[in-house]
Design an enzyme around this catalytic site. Structure first.
Site, PDB file in Angstrom:
ATOM      1  N   GLY A  58      -0.237  40.638  38.552  1.00  0.00           N
ATOM      2  CA  GLY A  58      -1.176  40.109  39.421  1.00  0.00           C
ATOM      3  C   GLY A  58      -2.058  41.408  39.745  1.00  0.00           C
ATOM      4  CB  CYS A  85       2.591  44.493  35.985  1.00  0.00           C
ATOM      5  SG  CYS A  85       0.960  45.702  36.127  1.00  0.00           S
ATOM      6  CE1 TYR A  86       1.120  42.656  44.006  1.00  0.00           C
ATOM      7  CE2 TYR A  86       2.689  41.183  43.921  1.00  0.00           C
ATOM      8  CZ  TYR A  86       1.824  41.826  44.687  1.00  0.00           C
ATOM      9  OH  TYR A  86       1.692  41.494  45.894  1.00  0.00           O
ATOM     10  CG  HIS A 173       1.267  43.444  31.354  1.00  0.00           C
ATOM     11  ND1 HIS A 173       1.066  42.420  32.123  1.00  0.00           N
ATOM     12  CD2 HIS A 173       0.546  44.433  32.156  1.00  0.00           C
ATOM     13  CE1 HIS A 173       0.464  42.686  33.531  1.00  0.00           C
ATOM     14  NE2 HIS A 173       0.036  43.898  33.464  1.00  0.00           N
ATOM     15  CD  GLU A 175       2.826  39.739  30.131  1.00  0.00           C
ATOM     16  OE1 GLU A 175       2.210  39.635  31.062  1.00  0.00           O
ATOM     17  OE2 GLU A 175       3.691  40.774  29.714  1.00  0.00           O
ATOM     18  CG  ASP A 231      -3.431  16.523  23.623  1.00  0.00           C
ATOM     19  OD1 ASP A 231      -2.585  17.154  22.667  1.00  0.00           O
ATOM     20  OD2 ASP A 231      -4.124  16.949  24.169  1.00  0.00           O
ATOM     21  CE  LYS A 372      -4.497  20.203  22.240  1.00  0.00           C
ATOM     22  NZ  LYS A 372      -5.066  18.856  22.234  1.00  0.00           N
TER      23      LYS A 372
END
Length: 516
Positions: A58, A85-86, A173, A175, A231, A372
């Site tokens: 964050g 992290c945060y 991080h 990710e 979609d 998606k």
């Protein structure tokens, strides 16, 4: 609709720009996960608690007034936790207020991680590897119940583990792609620590969704608004598989579609997908309602409301219709509801925030929790032809939000012709499948030009093409300069009313893919 399986991961969002990437990485292991705000009422999950919890990063400092706080109820679940992290700092701050302080040297970018313990979170990860840091605070005092399992030259506390519980934290991080072994680290948490096997696949999603649709709808009928995109096509096919002729699809010409799109797409729906579809020309109704409207949020609301009016009118003679099926995606939901609430919403989507508060139909949104690329995988599993699966995303409000001003037929026709040139040239040069999405926006800017020794004062068209995986983040596509020159030349020469073409080189974030 809610498709949460029994085994899943809860991601609590503290406002990180990378939160959606955490979800993407977790789902790459065929494990379902959901993002919720840090202050989510956890009682909502009592009937199906997660198998693991990830606390995101964050932008705040844990010491800021009004900083996002940790809901300590998560500790009562005895569930594995990973703070990022945060998320790590709030774990320490929760035990020892003041244990986190501003670092003498901030750490942004690549850093060398030294692993001190490779038994669980860092199992089979090299002792030294590159990670991505993005923090100004650091932990100066580690709570006694935690031990350090990784450090860098600048951060002595780069990774921690609770001595008694399955609680972990990393300052970097995992990710982002810049953390070389980030995916493996998240995989260790999901697979080895949370003991999830990865059974959430396109096939299993289809099977469970069809069952849920049947149970929810019963003997009632469903109307599905088709847009011509991936979609809504996947949604219609799913619902058709579930309830057959209880479904009625409606493909509306709202006057905001691309050149020749209405008839071309209608033919595919009928002849190739064999969907029960009715085509309705409501273009005059939409354009009349949009007349003189400049604000993009108002456009979305008007378009959403008008769609519902058209659907209601189309089925008003039949009271067996009780549901509206639509192709809301997870990015639509995330972008429409910020982690702090509606005050920081990026933009409402016509199929989320753009619907009227009161409708005569209940919603069926079978792909609401999918990104998606996951929708495309479901479409392939359903046997939908590649020509539909590979289509670029096209917004529900259509060209209405690509005319960056008030909408009228003249502007729409200019935009249609420019768009047709851009897309057709991408296909001709085998570049269409190389980009995630391509579009033309007609700007509210008229500039001086010279054509045939005469002065012109005409509109500016902006070309936009991006590369992405799921639309949550994107980079501008580095299309060949000769290609862009050729497209620009064609548009200026062939589209009356446009005398200037520009190319958008903005990434997302900070920009969005669409201009409005």
């Amino acid at each position: 609709m809610q498709h949460r399986p029994e085994d899943w991961i809860l991601i609590l969002d503290f406002g990180s720009q990378y939160t959606q990437l955490i979800a993407r990485r977790v789902r790459e292991f065929n494990v379902y996960c959901e993002i919720h705000p840090f202050n989510k009422d956890l009682n909502d999950f009592n009937g199906n608690r997660p198998a693991g919890i990830i606390l995101s990063g964050g932008p705040s400092s844990v010491n800021d007034n009004g900083a996002p706080e940790l809901n300590t109820d998560i500790f009562n679940w005895d569930t594995p936790i990973l703070g990022i992290c945060y998320g790590l700092q709030i774990l320490a701050h929760n035990e020892i207020p003041g244990s986190v302080e501003k670092a003498e040297r901030r750490e942004f970018g690549r850093s060398d991680l030294i692993i001190d313990d490779r038994s669980d979170l860092f199992k089979e990860i090299p002792e030294e590897s590159v990670v991505w840091m993005s923090h100004g605070d650091h932990i100066k005092e580690l709570p006694a119940q935690y031990e350090i399992i990784g450090h860098t030259d600048n951060a002595k506390v780069a990774a921690v583990r609770h001595v008694d519980k399955q609680i972990f934290g990393v300052q970097f991080h995992p990710e982002v792609v810049h953390t070389v072994y980030g995916k493996q680290i998240l995989g260790n948490f999901v697979s080895n620590i949370c003991n999830l096997e990865g059974s959430w696949t396109a096939k299993s999603f289809i099977e469970s969704t069809i069952t849920e649709i049947r149970e929810k709808v019963g003997d009632d009928r469903v109307v599905c608004g088709l847009s011509g995109g991936v979609d809504s096509t996947v949604v219609a096919t799913l619902v058709h598989e579930a309830i057959g002729d209880q479904l009625q699809c409606i493909f509306v010409d709202n006057g905001l579609l691309r050149k020749n799109e209405f008839q071309n797409v209608l033919d595919i729906y009928e002849d190739k997908l064999h969907l029960p579809v009715k085509g309705i020309d409501a273009s005059e109704q939409f354009l009349e309602n949009l007349e003189g409207v400049f604000d993009p949020e108002k456009k979305r609301k008007i378009i959403g409301n008008t769609f519902i009016d058209v659907f209601d009118e189309a089925i008003s003679h039949d009271d067996t219709f009780k549901y509206l099926a639509q192709g809301t995606l997870y990015p639509d939901v995330i972008e429409s509801i910020s982690f702090k609430g509606p005050s920081a919403t990026i933009k409402s989507h016509h199929n989320v925030g753009g619907l009227p508060e009161e409708m005569n139909l209940d919603l069926v949104e079978p792909v609401r929790e999918l990104f998606k690329d996951e929708v495309r995988n479901v479409g392939r599993e359903l046997g939908i032809p590649d020509e539909f699966i590979k289509r670029h995303p096209f917004p529900g409000p259509g060209l209405g939000i690509r005319v960056i001003s008030d909408v009228d037929k003249t502007k729409l026709n200019m935009l249609r012709e420019a768009d047709d040139i851009f897309i057709s040239e991408l296909r001709k040069q085998d570049l269409y499948d190389e980009v995630w999405q391509a579009l033309v926006a007609l700007l509210p800017v008229q500039t001086v030009g010279v054509m045939g020794d005469e002065r012109t004062y005409e509109y500016t068209a902006a070309l936009r093409a991006v590369t992405s995986v799921d639309g949550m983040t994107a980079d501008w596509a580095h299309l060949p300069h000769p290609f862009l020159s050729h497209v620009s030349n064609r548009i200026i020469n062939e589209v009356p009313g446009i005398n200037r073409v520009v190319y958008d080189v903005s990434s997302k974030p900070p920009s969005t893919i669409e201009w409005e």
